[in-house]
Design a protein around this motif. Structure first.
Motif, short mmCIF file in Angstrom:
data_model
loop_
_atom_site.label_atom_id
_atom_site.label_comp_id
_atom_site.label_asym_id
_atom_site.label_seq_id
_atom_site.Cartn_x
_atom_site.Cartn_y
_atom_site.Cartn_z
N THR A 49 0.82 -1.21 0.00
CA THR A 49 0.00 0.00 0.00
C THR A 49 0.85 1.26 0.00
N ARG A 50 1.90 1.27 0.85
CA ARG A 50 2.65 2.52 1.05
C ARG A 50 3.89 2.65 0.17
N TYR A 51 4.47 1.52 -0.22
CA TYR A 51 5.76 1.60 -0.92
C TYR A 51 5.76 1.00 -2.32
N ASN A 52 4.71 0.29 -2.70
CA ASN A 52 4.71 -0.36 -4.03
C ASN A 52 3.61 0.20 -4.93
N ASN A 53 3.15 1.41 -4.61
CA ASN A 53 2.12 2.06 -5.44
C ASN A 53 0.90 1.16 -5.67
N GLU A 54 0.44 0.53 -4.59
CA GLU A 54 -0.80 -0.25 -4.64
C GLU A 54 -1.71 0.34 -3.56
N PRO A 55 -2.16 1.59 -3.74
CA PRO A 55 -2.80 2.31 -2.63
C PRO A 55 -4.11 1.69 -2.14
N PHE A 56 -4.72 0.81 -2.95
CA PHE A 56 -6.03 0.26 -2.55
C PHE A 56 -5.92 -1.16 -1.98
N TRP A 57 -4.70 -1.65 -1.87
CA TRP A 57 -4.47 -3.06 -1.48
C TRP A 57 -5.17 -3.40 -0.15
N ILE A 58 -4.85 -2.63 0.90
CA ILE A 58 -5.41 -2.98 2.22
C ILE A 58 -6.93 -2.83 2.20
N GLY A 59 -7.44 -1.81 1.51
CA GLY A 59 -8.90 -1.62 1.42
C GLY A 59 -9.55 -2.83 0.76
#
Ligand SMILES: C[S@@+](CC[C@H](N)C(=O)[O-])C[C@H]1O[C@@H](n2cnc3c(N)ncnc32)[C@H](O)[C@@H]1O
Length: 386
Positions: free
Chosen positions: A317-327
């Motif tokens: 989410t924070r470092y691999n440009n996957e901002p929606f992962w945890i959501g």
């Protein structure tokens, strides 16, 4: 000297490019074999010293992150993960750029099998346009020229490096086989004549699905024109007639009730919470009565995660440009499917099918998570008949 192609438009690699790619594989293997287990141990130790809120099984992610943040191991792990990802895209990009003219030529000369429809006025959804998803330079949608296949070729070349070949080798088709296994397992009576994949990228899953339903008309949509040109040429050269178009899965131009099966693989975690709801509603509109929706996702769920798993999700989410992962891995996907109008909505772990499922073979749904590349998290449901 170049190595043989796994399919006619797969970028080949020179000796030096193979060396660059093998370094990425070695670095990713080192992270998995040495760094991940060490960080898993550290995260358990640190978690043991932290307070746990009533009703929770582990400390919050914020507490955990704060607890490990000064550890050299944690910092090193983040830097090494990020470096390996950047090097992977660089290795794939170097190799593709050396032969881009040749790949464009192969695409232009591909047999006239299937179709591709791009849209110069297409508006890429902001959740994809705002960032280079998983650090891929230019992400899915950048289109250097109106005819080239660069982004598709880069994605195809990088995919096997990313998974160390464990998602169907260089064909990267394990998720497609797993969709077929899931449909057979949960909806054995489904008659499949018209299929749509949302977020098909280079058609890697779609070729596997289409080969399983040879009489079906098969469509794939994505946001990237260069991806789709490459996907079309790749499928045509493999002799599989697929129809690609540049469309947003939230709002397509297909008529109501156009499909028997609409599915996606590894798409939802790259879209916003609002988009997931809109995609489910669009699936419902696009299916004929009795039709089936399936979405396959990463085999990771927040409710089943341990401390290390949460740090891994936090990294994405924070470092691999996957901002929606945890959501996405926290969302109640079965409930969202019910809200979109689906019957028999269920979500759970689906046993992965590495190769095309044979008749009589079973791939269990709803059992335990067997781990990465052995299970996928799948949500599916059926549109009411009346
Ligand atoms: C991680 S890739 C998955 C690729 C492929 N399905 C697979 O399993 O290898 C996610 C794909 O979904 C596409 N995508 C994400 N949101 C989309 C949307 N709203 N409409 C169409 N495609 C979308 C991206 O462009 C990207 O190609």
């Amino acid at each position: 000297m170049s190595a043989a192609r796994v399919h006619p438009i797969m970028p080949t690699s020179t000796h030096d490019e193979v060396a660059e790619q093998m370094f990425v594989v070695a670095l990713k293997s080192f992270i998995a074999a040495e760094m991940d287990p060490a960080l898993r141990r550290l995260s358990q130790e640190v978690a043991g010293t932290l307070p746990v809120a009533e009703g929770e099984s582990r400390p919050s992610l914020q507490q955990l992150r704060r607890g490990v943040s000064s550890s050299p191991l944690y910092r090193n792990w983040i830097s090494t993960m990020r470096a390996a990802q950047e090097l992977m895209w660089q290795a794939a990009g170097d190799c593709v750029d050396r032969q881009l003219d040749e790949l464009d030529h192969i695409a232009a000369a591909a047999p006239s099998v299937g179709t591709v429809r791009t849209n110069p006025d297409f508006v890429v959804p902001r959740y994809l346009a705002a960032t280079d998803t998983h650090m891929m330079p230019g992400s899915y949608h950048t289109d250097p020229t109106p005819t080239d296949v660069r982004q598709g070729a880069v994605f195809d070349k990088a995919a096997a490096l990313y998974s160390l070949g464990r998602q169907g080798g260089q064909m990267n088709d394990m998720r497609g086989h797993t969709i077929v296994a899931h449909v057979r397992e949960r909806f054995p009576d489904l008659e499949v004549r018209r299929v749509l994949e949302m977020g098909c990228t280079v058609g890697n899953s779609l070729v596997a699905v289409a080969r399983n339903y040879p009489a079906a008309e098969v469509q794939g949509i994505d946001v990237g024109a260069g991806l789709l040109r490459y996907a079309h040429a790749r499928a045509a050269l493999l002799g599989v007639p697929l129809h690609f178009s540049q469309q947003n899965a939230e709002e397509t131009d297909f008529a109501d009730g156009s499909f028997d099966l609409v599915y996606s693989t590894a798409v939802l975690h790259e879209t916003s919470a609002r988009a997931i709801k809109r995609i489910f509603s669009e699936c419902h509109r696009l299916l004929r009565p009795g039709g089936v929706m399936v979405h396959l996702e990463v085999p990771f769920r927040a409710e089943h995660a341990d401390n290390f798993d949460m740090l891994r999700a936090d990294y994405e989410t924070r470092y691999n440009n996957e901002p929606f992962w945890i959501g996405a891995v926290s969302a109640d996907l079965a409930e969202l499917a019910r809200t979109a109008g689906f019957e028999q909505a269920a979500a759970g772990y689906q046993d992965a099918a590495a190769v095309a499922p044979q008749s009589g073979q079973h791939f269990a749904f709803g059992g335990p998570n067997k781990g990465v590349y052995r299970s996928w998290y799948v949500v599916s449901g059926r549109k009411a008949v009346s």
